[in-house]
Motif scaffolding. Structure first.
Motif, PDB file in Angstrom:
ATOM      1  N   SER A 151       0.791  -1.232   0.000  1.00  0.00           N
ATOM      2  CA  SER A 151       0.000   0.000   0.000  1.00  0.00           C
ATOM      3  C   SER A 151       0.824   1.283   0.000  1.00  0.00           C
ATOM      4  O   SER A 151       0.258   2.375   0.008  1.00  0.00           O
ATOM      5  N   VAL A 152       2.148   1.152   0.037  1.00  0.00           N
ATOM      6  CA  VAL A 152       3.016   2.337  -0.049  1.00  0.00           C
ATOM      7  C   VAL A 152       4.159   2.029  -1.012  1.00  0.00           C
ATOM      8  O   VAL A 152       4.497   0.862  -1.228  1.00  0.00           O
ATOM      9  N   THR A 153       4.750   3.067  -1.564  1.00  0.00           N
ATOM     10  CA  THR A 153       5.884   2.886  -2.468  1.00  0.00           C
ATOM     11  C   THR A 153       7.195   3.119  -1.737  1.00  0.00           C
ATOM     12  O   THR A 153       7.220   3.784  -0.692  1.00  0.00           O
ATOM     13  N   PRO A 154       8.302   2.611  -2.267  1.00  0.00           N
ATOM     14  CA  PRO A 154       9.601   2.914  -1.660  1.00  0.00           C
ATOM     15  C   PRO A 154       9.867   4.414  -1.609  1.00  0.00           C
ATOM     16  O   PRO A 154      10.482   4.909  -0.658  1.00  0.00           O
ATOM     17  N   GLN A 155       9.412   5.141  -2.613  1.00  0.00           N
ATOM     18  CA  GLN A 155       9.606   6.593  -2.636  1.00  0.00           C
ATOM     19  C   GLN A 155       8.853   7.261  -1.482  1.00  0.00           C
ATOM     20  O   GLN A 155       9.355   8.208  -0.860  1.00  0.00           O
ATOM     21  N   GLN A 156       7.662   6.777  -1.189  1.00  0.00           N
ATOM     22  CA  GLN A 156       6.913   7.331  -0.064  1.00  0.00           C
ATOM     23  C   GLN A 156       7.598   7.020   1.257  1.00  0.00           C
ATOM     24  O   GLN A 156       7.673   7.873   2.153  1.00  0.00           O
ATOM     25  N   VAL A 157       8.121   5.811   1.398  1.00  0.00           N
ATOM     26  CA  VAL A 157       8.858   5.451   2.608  1.00  0.00           C
ATOM     27  C   VAL A 157      10.086   6.338   2.762  1.00  0.00           C
ATOM     28  O   VAL A 157      10.390   6.829   3.857  1.00  0.00           O
ATOM     29  N   ALA A 158      10.789   6.574   1.673  1.00  0.00           N
ATOM     30  CA  ALA A 158      11.975   7.438   1.726  1.00  0.00           C
ATOM     31  C   ALA A 158      11.594   8.847   2.163  1.00  0.00           C
ATOM     32  O   ALA A 158      12.315   9.478   2.949  1.00  0.00           O
ATOM     33  N   ALA A 159      10.459   9.350   1.673  1.00  0.00           N
ATOM     34  CA  ALA A 159      10.015  10.694   2.051  1.00  0.00           C
ATOM     35  C   ALA A 159       9.619  10.744   3.523  1.00  0.00           C
ATOM     36  O   ALA A 159       9.910  11.724   4.230  1.00  0.00           O
ATOM     37  N   LEU A 160       8.966   9.699   4.019  1.00  0.00           N
ATOM     38  CA  LEU A 160       8.615   9.638   5.435  1.00  0.00           C
ATOM     39  C   LEU A 160       9.873   9.633   6.304  1.00  0.00           C
ATOM     40  O   LEU A 160       9.977  10.373   7.282  1.00  0.00           O
ATOM     41  N   ALA A 161      10.824   8.782   5.937  1.00  0.00           N
ATOM     42  CA  ALA A 161      12.062   8.687   6.712  1.00  0.00           C
ATOM     43  C   ALA A 161      12.835  10.000   6.686  1.00  0.00           C
ATOM     44  O   ALA A 161      13.391  10.424   7.707  1.00  0.00           O
ATOM     45  N   ALA A 162      12.870  10.653   5.534  1.00  0.00           N
ATOM     46  CA  ALA A 162      13.579  11.929   5.416  1.00  0.00           C
ATOM     47  C   ALA A 162      12.959  12.996   6.306  1.00  0.00           C
ATOM     48  O   ALA A 162      13.646  13.923   6.753  1.00  0.00           O
ATOM     49  N   ALA A 163      11.658  12.851   6.586  1.00  0.00           N
ATOM     50  CA  ALA A 163      10.958  13.819   7.443  1.00  0.00           C
ATOM     51  C   ALA A 163      11.117  13.496   8.919  1.00  0.00           C
ATOM     52  O   ALA A 163      10.570  14.213   9.769  1.00  0.00           O
ATOM     53  N   GLY A 164      11.843  12.432   9.231  1.00  0.00           N
ATOM     54  CA  GLY A 164      12.049  12.056  10.628  1.00  0.00           C
ATOM     55  C   GLY A 164      10.990  11.137  11.184  1.00  0.00           C
ATOM     56  O   GLY A 164      10.886  10.964  12.405  1.00  0.00           O
ATOM     57  N   ILE A 165      10.194  10.546  10.323  1.00  0.00           N
ATOM     58  CA  ILE A 165       9.160   9.600  10.736  1.00  0.00           C
ATOM     59  C   ILE A 165       9.753   8.195  10.780  1.00  0.00           C
ATOM     60  O   ILE A 165      10.438   7.778   9.849  1.00  0.00           O
TER      61      ILE A 165
END
Length: 387
Positions: A177-191
């Motif tokens: 339900s999520v893409t690797p790009q979305q995970v990368a964006a979440l992680a970059a935001a400190g999530i």
């Protein structure tokens, strides 16, 4: 006036090792250090807790409810306060109230309540855990399948905005339900991104770890299993040292033999962190409650839907510690680390939580020789009552 307080017990566990005939020095809401009892600073106030052990307060990454309150039903500051207060009785001094998959307006209300709880310094509140709705239908567990959906760019933006105002934000997502790009964006935001409720392959799980995922939600439960030719998420969580893994140690969610194998197999530096996955029953005599309109039944230490599907856990953290030490045979210090230091590390807060290092939060649990909670301090203030 000397504002130092010295807490003493037979033994002190500092998150790494043991100290005998020592006292924990607390100044305000912060740990000052550990000294021998015969070297207390002049004029310090000595509080002999009469406990067997003082240890860093427990840290829980996954708490759906407590004290009769389920976060999904009470996404308010008052609901968060009730949950934190209920778990403090069992030694948990920092937790992530966890929202199970729900409607967008409930998610928004929960985030708003979490932000306000942070501003109000609610004792025990360490941030939020959003478990869903971006999961896999094939591993839905007790999550409402009608509410599970793919992550949109609007969802992503809302989470990034929320993290700016929350002390910690942990999100459980599935690669379906999520893409690797979305995970990368979440992680970059400190999530903090945790993989869970998924049938992902080992290779895909590792790709998502490469993208920024750092945890696996309640290992063995609601995820692809370790088999001979496909290691699944269980295999990835044990094999890849970049992943921490939550574990519900109640003897129902995972067989004790499997727990023992996992503990011996886990590659570091990421470790296994105990989580309660607790529901509203903790600290109450409730026998049933509802989740997304469905009745959850409490019986013999288990919480289930009518069809027998496990729905969260009827578990507190000190019970999980005792289970790991007495049933699984984990050394006591390691069991305590699994309930404090490792979850603190998993959410990037080990400078303040899960440790008695100088400058850490003065979050303390006092334990009897039978590992019952005898006292709790959050930010240097004793929580009463604890029984």
């Amino acid at each position: 006036m000397n504002d130092l307080l010295a807490l003493a017990a037979n033994r002190i566990f500092d998150g790494e090792g043991w100290h005998d005939d020592a006292a924990l020095l607390v100044r305000g809401d912060t740990v000052e250090g550990i000294v021998s009892r015969d070297r207390l600073p002049p004029g310090v106030e000595l509080c002999d807790t009469a406990a067997e052990i003082l240890a860093p307060g427990f840290v829980d990454l996954q708490v759906n409810g407590g004290g009769g309150v389920l976060l999904n039903d009470h996404p308010t500051v008052e609901g968060i306060e009730t949950i934190c207060r209920a778990h403090a009785r069992f030694g948990t001094t920092a937790l992530l109230p966890t929202l199970i998959t729900d409607l967008p307006d409930v998610t928004a209300a929960t985030i708003a309540a979490g932000i306000e709880a942070g501003k109000q310094n609610v004792p025990g509140f360490a941030g939020l855990h959003l478990e869903g709705p971006h999961l896999a239908l094939t591993r839905k567990g007790a999550h409402d399948p009608q509410l599970i959906r793919a992550m949109t760019e609007a969802d992503l933006a809302a989470l990034v905005d929320a993290r700016r105002e929350l002390p910690t934000l942990l999100c459980t997502v599935a690669p379906e339900s999520v893409t690797p790009q979305q995970v990368a964006a979440l992680a970059a935001a400190g999530i903090s991104v945790s993989l869970g409720h998924t049938d992902t392959s080992y290779a895909t799980a590792i790709a998502y770890v490469d993208a920024g995922a750092t945890l696996a939600t309640h290992i063995f439960n609601a995820m692809s299993q370790l088999t001979n030719r496909e290691p699944g998420l269980v295999g990835a969580a044990l094999d890849d040292g970049r992943l921490f893994a939550g574990l519900i140690a109640d003897g129902y969610h995972v067989d004790p033999a499997s727990i023992g194998v996992a503990v011996r197999a886990k590659r570091g530096p990421g470790r296994i962190a105990l989580v309660t996955d607790a529901m509203s029953t903790i600290g109450t005599t409730m026998t049933e409650f509802t989740l997304n309109g469905r009745t959850i039944y409490r019986k013999d230490g288990r919480l289930t839907l009518a069809d027998g599907t496990l729905a969260g856990a009827d578990l507190d953290m000190i019970s999980a510690v005792r289970f790991m030490h007495e049933r699984i045979g984990v050394e006591l210090g390691e069991a305590l680390r699994m309930a404090s230091l490792y979850p603190a590390q998993a959410m990037g807060r080990a400078d303040r939580l899960g440790t008695f290092a100088r400058g850490a939060a003065a979050d303390v649990v006092a334990l009897s020789h039978k590992l019952n909670v005898a006292g709790v301090w959050i930010g240097g203030r004793k929580i009463s009552p604890v029984s």
